[in-house]
Write a protein that holds these residues in place. Structure first.
Motif, PDB file in Angstrom:
ATOM      1  N   TRP A   4       5.044 -10.708 -58.843  1.00  0.00           N
ATOM      2  CA  TRP A   4       6.327 -11.308 -59.230  1.00  0.00           C
ATOM      3  C   TRP A   4       6.650 -10.968 -60.675  1.00  0.00           C
ATOM      4  CZ3 TRP A   4       3.405 -16.009 -57.254  1.00  0.00           C
ATOM      5  CH2 TRP A   4       3.434 -16.035 -55.846  1.00  0.00           C
ATOM      6  N   ASN A   5       7.889 -10.652 -60.929  1.00  0.00           N
ATOM      7  CA  ASN A   5       8.325 -10.251 -62.255  1.00  0.00           C
ATOM      8  C   ASN A   5       8.663 -11.482 -63.105  1.00  0.00           C
ATOM      9  OD1 ASN A   5      10.587  -9.478 -64.266  1.00  0.00           O
ATOM     10  ND2 ASN A   5       9.678  -7.517 -63.697  1.00  0.00           N
TER      11      ASN A   5
ATOM     12  N   THR B  63      11.500  -9.572 -57.944  1.00  0.00           N
ATOM     13  CA  THR B  63      12.192 -10.129 -59.105  1.00  0.00           C
ATOM     14  C   THR B  63      13.038 -11.335 -58.702  1.00  0.00           C
ATOM     15  OG1 THR B  63      14.231  -8.832 -58.890  1.00  0.00           O
ATOM     16  CG2 THR B  63      12.361  -7.768 -59.979  1.00  0.00           C
TER      17      THR B  63
ATOM     18  N   ASP C 221       9.756 -11.056 -66.469  1.00  0.00           N
ATOM     19  CA  ASP C 221      10.421 -10.555 -67.672  1.00  0.00           C
ATOM     20  C   ASP C 221      11.513 -11.498 -68.166  1.00  0.00           C
ATOM     21  OD1 ASP C 221       8.799  -8.359 -67.639  1.00  0.00           O
ATOM     22  OD2 ASP C 221      10.331  -6.943 -66.932  1.00  0.00           O
TER      23      ASP C 221
ATOM     24  N   HIS D 271       6.785  -5.601 -56.114  1.00  0.00           N
ATOM     25  CA  HIS D 271       7.486  -5.900 -57.369  1.00  0.00           C
ATOM     26  C   HIS D 271       8.708  -6.729 -57.022  1.00  0.00           C
ATOM     27  CE1 HIS D 271       8.528  -5.446 -61.574  1.00  0.00           C
ATOM     28  NE2 HIS D 271       9.769  -5.172 -61.208  1.00  0.00           N
TER      29      HIS D 271
ATOM     30  N   TYR E  77       9.560 -17.210 -62.147  1.00  0.00           N
ATOM     31  CA  TYR E  77       8.348 -17.269 -61.330  1.00  0.00           C
ATOM     32  C   TYR E  77       7.235 -17.928 -62.135  1.00  0.00           C
ATOM     33  CZ  TYR E  77       9.880 -14.655 -57.249  1.00  0.00           C
ATOM     34  OH  TYR E  77      10.504 -14.290 -56.095  1.00  0.00           O
TER      35      TYR E  77
ATOM     36  N   ARG F 212      -0.225  -8.943 -60.546  1.00  0.00           N
ATOM     37  CA  ARG F 212       0.889  -9.853 -60.272  1.00  0.00           C
ATOM     38  C   ARG F 212       1.991  -9.123 -59.508  1.00  0.00           C
ATOM     39  NH1 ARG F 212       2.150 -10.636 -65.233  1.00  0.00           N
ATOM     40  NH2 ARG F 212       3.993  -9.297 -65.269  1.00  0.00           N
TER      41      ARG F 212
ATOM     42  N   ASN G  57      -0.645 -14.348 -66.097  1.00  0.00           N
ATOM     43  CA  ASN G  57      -0.564 -12.940 -66.488  1.00  0.00           C
ATOM     44  C   ASN G  57      -1.578 -12.102 -65.712  1.00  0.00           C
ATOM     45  OD1 ASN G  57       0.524 -10.828 -68.041  1.00  0.00           O
ATOM     46  ND2 ASN G  57      -1.150 -10.981 -69.524  1.00  0.00           N
TER      47      ASN G  57
END
Length: 239
Positions: free
Chosen positions: A211-212, A122, A214, A120, A201, A209, A205
């Motif tokens: 890489w975040n 970010t 958000d 994960h 990034y 995945r 979808n």
């Protein structure tokens, strides 16, 4: 229609963006070689500051793609194109008053996190390059932050994942960015004004995945349409 300069316009990503966003912008193309099908083309090297400056005339925004894509390239190439060339593009844009740029960074800026198994990742995490190529891209991001802080520009750094027509490996099931998803990310980055410095990034979808995304969802309403698990085709070439 806004005029946008694309450096490295003859490359794979440049060709894709010109095709998918043809009705959204008027493109000026800069590359080392001729580009078929393009009306406004400048043949130049981004290490030539005067040539880059001339390419900025009458331009509203810049998509800076030009670089050697070889992850294993020697330091001399990283410095010449990735560092000196990127400075030329940012500085030439600043001098003529262009406020909005998109910088094609790379997932290799945080690639060592993938090497050690982090799942994960970010944009806010400290950079952890996996190669000299990644180091060069990290420099570009730091330079972008400086130009935003010092000169009030808006520069979006896109850490682009595996840009392929189709995912074709186990890794790309996690890291794939489809052409239409990248085009959406670029368009929404260009169409949102005064974003300052941001890192997004460039990834679809994908179910797994790493890489975040958000911040891209929240700031520019990035809504990737593709998922590598649904588009996995093993017999497609890795191009």
């Amino acid at each position: 229609m806004r005029k946008v300069l694309i450096t490295g316009a003859a490359g794979q990503i440049g060709r894709s963006l010109r095709e998918l966003l043809a009705g959204c912008y008027q493109f000026r193309c800069l590359d080392l070689k001729p580009i078929s099908g393009a009306d406004d083309v400048i043949i130049a090297d981004i290490t030539d500051f005067e040539a880059v400056s001339q390419a900025m005339d009458g331009v509203d925004g810049v998509i800076h793609l030009a670089s050697n894509p070889d992850v294993q390239q020697p330091w001399e190439d990283v410095y010449r194109g990735g560092i000196a060339g990127t400075y030329n593009v940012f500085e030439a844009a600043r001098r003529v008053g262009i406020k909005q740029l998109i910088y094609a960074s790379s997932n290799h800026v945080s690639g060592w996190r993938e090497v050690v198994g982090e799942s994960h990742i970010t944009p806010e995490m400290v950079v952890r390059p996996d190669s000299l190529y990644g180091v060069g891209k990290a420099f570009g991001e730091a330079l972008a932050q400086f130009f935003v802080d010092q000169y009030g520009m808006s520069i979006i750094c896109l850490r682009i994942g595996s840009f392929l027509p189709y995912p074709n490996s186990d890794r790309s099931l996690k890291t794939w960015c489809s052409p239409r998803d990248l085009a959406q990310l670029v368009q929404k980055s260009l169409d949102h004004q005064d974003l300052g410095f941001q890192i997004f990034y460039g990834v679809s979808n994908n179910t797994n995945r790493i890489w975040n995304i958000d911040n891209a969802r929240q700031l520019i309403d990035y809504q990737p349409q593709d998922n590598a698990e649904l588009n996995y085709i093993t017999d497609k070439p890795n191009v």
